[in-house]
Write a protein that holds these residues in place. Structure first.
Motif, mmCIF file in Angstrom:
data_model
loop_
_atom_site.group_PDB
_atom_site.id
_atom_site.type_symbol
_atom_site.label_atom_id
_atom_site.label_comp_id
_atom_site.label_asym_id
_atom_site.label_seq_id
_atom_site.Cartn_x
_atom_site.Cartn_y
_atom_site.Cartn_z
ATOM 1 N N ILE A 223 0.452 -1.386 0.324
ATOM 2 C CA ILE A 223 0.063 0.320 -0.261
ATOM 3 C C ILE A 223 0.761 1.592 -0.475
ATOM 4 O O ILE A 223 0.880 2.130 -0.826
ATOM 5 N N THR A 224 2.211 1.412 0.866
ATOM 6 C CA THR A 224 2.494 2.150 0.754
ATOM 7 C C THR A 224 3.829 2.679 -0.554
ATOM 8 O O THR A 224 4.037 3.907 -0.323
ATOM 9 N N GLN A 225 4.048 1.715 -0.584
ATOM 10 C CA GLN A 225 4.232 2.016 -2.274
ATOM 11 C C GLN A 225 3.786 2.567 -3.366
ATOM 12 O O GLN A 225 4.130 3.142 -3.815
ATOM 13 N N LEU A 226 2.417 1.419 -3.526
ATOM 14 C CA LEU A 226 1.824 2.149 -4.138
ATOM 15 C C LEU A 226 1.418 3.805 -4.534
ATOM 16 O O LEU A 226 1.368 4.437 -5.835
ATOM 17 N N GLY A 227 0.676 4.371 -2.889
ATOM 18 C CA GLY A 227 0.867 5.492 -2.093
ATOM 19 C C GLY A 227 1.760 6.330 -3.581
ATOM 20 O O GLY A 227 1.486 7.374 -3.657
ATOM 21 N N LYS A 228 3.386 5.897 -3.316
ATOM 22 C CA LYS A 228 4.702 6.966 -3.003
ATOM 23 C C LYS A 228 4.302 7.163 -4.367
ATOM 24 O O LYS A 228 4.675 8.047 -4.342
ATOM 25 N N VAL A 229 3.973 6.424 -5.008
ATOM 26 C CA VAL A 229 4.595 6.560 -6.566
ATOM 27 C C VAL A 229 3.296 7.376 -7.450
ATOM 28 O O VAL A 229 3.209 7.721 -8.458
ATOM 29 N N TYR A 230 2.172 6.990 -6.858
ATOM 30 C CA TYR A 230 0.875 7.015 -7.799
ATOM 31 C C TYR A 230 0.658 8.888 -7.035
ATOM 32 O O TYR A 230 0.860 9.501 -8.323
ATOM 33 N N SER A 231 1.202 9.043 -5.495
ATOM 34 C CA SER A 231 1.181 10.191 -5.139
ATOM 35 C C SER A 231 2.626 11.468 -5.933
ATOM 36 O O SER A 231 2.241 12.016 -6.048
ATOM 37 N N SER A 232 3.754 10.822 -6.113
ATOM 38 C CA SER A 232 4.819 11.407 -7.490
ATOM 39 C C SER A 232 4.322 11.526 -8.227
ATOM 40 O O SER A 232 4.999 12.513 -9.279
ATOM 41 N N GLY A 233 3.346 10.745 -8.830
ATOM 42 C CA GLY A 233 2.725 10.942 -10.281
ATOM 43 C C GLY A 233 2.218 11.831 -10.595
ATOM 44 O O GLY A 233 1.674 12.252 -11.677
#
Length: 271
Positions: A223-233
């Protein structure tokens, strides 16, 4: 005519903190279902829930097995086993989980692969197997291994406390009746220790779910990694991490409430 006091309603008997959490959950659920932006973020992060739960569950089961072995060694009559197990527990508990995660992923994993290649070298020479590379050791399994070792030290202490909470006289009586060490542990110690260790063990699983967020440092798609990738994009940091927090809170609070019910059930059986 006798007077019977009015029974308090369910709402008045419900703790305020639980009502506040329920309200927060309703607001979060409403935002995810009603707002298109939050709905899109939720769909992007939903796959990470499976990864988070799978990593946490697998690592926790393995940590229970390893922790039980360490606890048995710590309560053993052999001084050598006690000293080795105590050394293991003190060292592992003194290292932060994130540091140990990096150590296992980038130091322990190459050593492990090298050792496997040395052991299987005869089969490689015969052409039956191929040489194992570091890429064959997936980061998910490295994260699971690190969490297993870290939590096994804490779980070992829980098991040890539960075992030592059993009255020593019962153990001696079982031995006097001719029960072997294994049967004494199985029929006398384990059933009583289980009531003591279940609540803290369940709390450790809640902590495991939260600490599993650290595996995002290795690029594991939780969850954290996907959130980090989504928010940075998308640069929607506020909305994305609101959903990340909502997902973690839903899992951990649900488990915490189950732990409370378990503790209440065990207290009722002991009365």
């Amino acid at each position: 005519m006798t007077y019977s006091p009015r029974q308090p309603s369910i709402i008045s008997r419900t703790p305020w903190w639980l009502l506040a959490i329920a309200l927060l959950f309703v607001v979060g659920l409403w935002a995810i279902t009603a707002d298109a932006g939050y709905s899109q973020i939720f769909r992007a992060l939903a796959g990470g829930v499976v990864t988070t739960l799978w990593v946490a569950f697998f690592a926790f089961v393995a940590a229970i097995v390893l922790g039980l072995l360490v606890a048995l060694a710590r309560t053993s009559q052999s001084r050598v086993l006690r000293e080795i197990a105590t050394f293991y527990v003190e060292i592992i508990r003194g290292i932060p989980v994130l540091v140990f995660l990096f150590y296992v992923a980038f130091v322990g994993a190459p050593w492990f692969v090298s050792a496997i290649n040395v052991l299987l070298n005869p089969l490689v020479q015969l052409g039956w197997l191929e040489v194992m590379t570091i890429r064959d050791f997936d980061f998910v399994w490295r994260a699971i291994l690190a969490l297993t070792v870290c939590y096994s030290a804490f779980i070992a202490e829980i098991f040890r406390a539960g075992i030592e909470a059993v009255d020593r006289g019962q153990v001696e009586a079982a031995r006097a009746l001719g029960l072997s060490r294994w049967n004494t542990f199985r029929f006398v110690v384990a059933p009583q220790a289980l009531r003591t260790i279940l609540p803290p063990l369940a709390n450790d699983f809640v902590s495991m779910i939260k600490d599993s967020a650290l595996v995002s440092a290795l690029g594991v798609q939780d969850i954290t990694q996907l959130g980090k990738v989504y928010s940075s994009g998308t640069f929607k940091f506020f909305e994305t991490y609101n959903v990340v927090a909502f997902l973690y809170l839903t899992m951990t609070i649900s488990l915490s409430l189950l732990v409370r019910l378990l503790e209440r059930h065990l207290r009722g059986r002991q009365r």
